[in-house]
Design a protein around this motif. Structure first.
Motif, PDB file in Angstrom:
ATOM      1  N   TYR A 186      89.570 -38.456  84.717  1.00  0.00           N
ATOM      2  CA  TYR A 186      88.938 -39.564  84.009  1.00  0.00           C
ATOM      3  C   TYR A 186      89.928 -40.719  83.812  1.00  0.00           C
ATOM      4  CZ  TYR A 186      86.792 -42.144  80.127  1.00  0.00           C
ATOM      5  OH  TYR A 186      86.275 -43.115  79.323  1.00  0.00           O
ATOM      6  N   ILE A 200      80.075 -44.561  85.014  1.00  0.00           N
ATOM      7  CA  ILE A 200      79.991 -43.101  85.179  1.00  0.00           C
ATOM      8  C   ILE A 200      78.580 -42.615  84.851  1.00  0.00           C
ATOM      9  CG2 ILE A 200      80.770 -40.889  84.262  1.00  0.00           C
ATOM     10  CD1 ILE A 200      83.520 -42.149  83.848  1.00  0.00           C
ATOM     11  N   TYR A 228      83.440 -48.932  82.290  1.00  0.00           N
ATOM     12  CA  TYR A 228      83.785 -47.747  83.074  1.00  0.00           C
ATOM     13  C   TYR A 228      82.897 -46.574  82.689  1.00  0.00           C
ATOM     14  CZ  TYR A 228      86.616 -43.872  84.907  1.00  0.00           C
ATOM     15  OH  TYR A 228      87.053 -42.741  85.556  1.00  0.00           O
ATOM     16  N   ASN A 229      82.668 -46.401  81.403  1.00  0.00           N
ATOM     17  CA  ASN A 229      81.803 -45.317  80.956  1.00  0.00           C
ATOM     18  C   ASN A 229      80.348 -45.551  81.349  1.00  0.00           C
ATOM     19  OD1 ASN A 229      83.392 -43.263  79.179  1.00  0.00           O
ATOM     20  ND2 ASN A 229      84.187 -45.248  78.576  1.00  0.00           N
TER      21      ASN A 229
END
Length: 200
Positions: free
Chosen positions: A13, A166, A162-163
């Motif tokens: 991650y 994902i 970024y999250n």
């Protein structure tokens, strides 16, 4: 064993985030496409799309995610779009409220126009998710060129995006009914860049 697994996941991650943050997409070269697609929500996006049309690099421009209360003449006045350009080459989309619905709106317009190529314009930190959502929705026969608007995002903006990226990638592999429930609305990416975006 469990601790080692968590450590591995964390490292993947963390390195993924680092790669995301330091390899933001760049502006595209002067490649010609049938259309230029602009997703509202950040400064410089619409100006970049209009520049592409003015340079003859795209036949038409589609702006996805415009506030339904914004009239075409108001849009033209705000961004100093000549009437001739507005009439021939600019279409405003009022249905999208987040990146996923941007993709649906863009796909519908591209199919109606029967275009086979497009230049996608959005801010550099938003490009990965936007490109993923749009290309996932469009037919494989339509090619998309990334044209990122350079910015200087805060660390918090990058971390949040970024999250979201994902979550977007994961949801694309889930059944449509589940993905539609979990997708949610994510126009929060536009909150720090509203002066150049006629969206809610």
């Amino acid at each position: 064993m469990i601790l080692r697994l968590f450590a591995t996941v964390f490292l993947v991650y963390a390195f993924g985030f680092l790669a995301f943050a330091v390899t933001l997409p760049q502006p595209a070269s002067k490649v010609e496409t049938d259309a230029v697609i602009v997703l509202t929500g950040g400064p410089g996006r619409i100006a970049r799309g209009l520049e592409v049309v003015d340079q003859g690099l795209a036949e038409e421009m589609f702006v996805s995610g415009v506030d339904p209360e914004v009239k075409p003449e108001e849009f033209a006045a705000q961004f100093e779009v000549p009437r001739r350009t507005m009439d021939c080459c600019v279409t405003l989309g009022f249905l999208a409220v987040d990146t996923r619905s941007n993709a649906g709106e863009v796909t519908q317009w591209m199919k109606e126009k029967q275009f086979s190529s497009a230049r996608l314009v959005t801010t550099d930190w938003h490009m990965a998710r936007a490109f993923s959502e749009v290309t996932e929705t469009l037919p494989d026969s339509i090619s998309v060129v990334k044209d990122a608007v350079t910015s200087h995002p805060r660390l918090g903006t990058l971390f949040l995006e970024y999250n979201k990226l994902i979550a977007s990638v994961i949801s694309q592999g889930l059944p449509d009914d589940f993905a539609s429930v979990s997708g949610g609305q994510d126009n929060t990416e536009a909150t720090s860049d509203m002066p150049d975006a006629p969206v809610t």
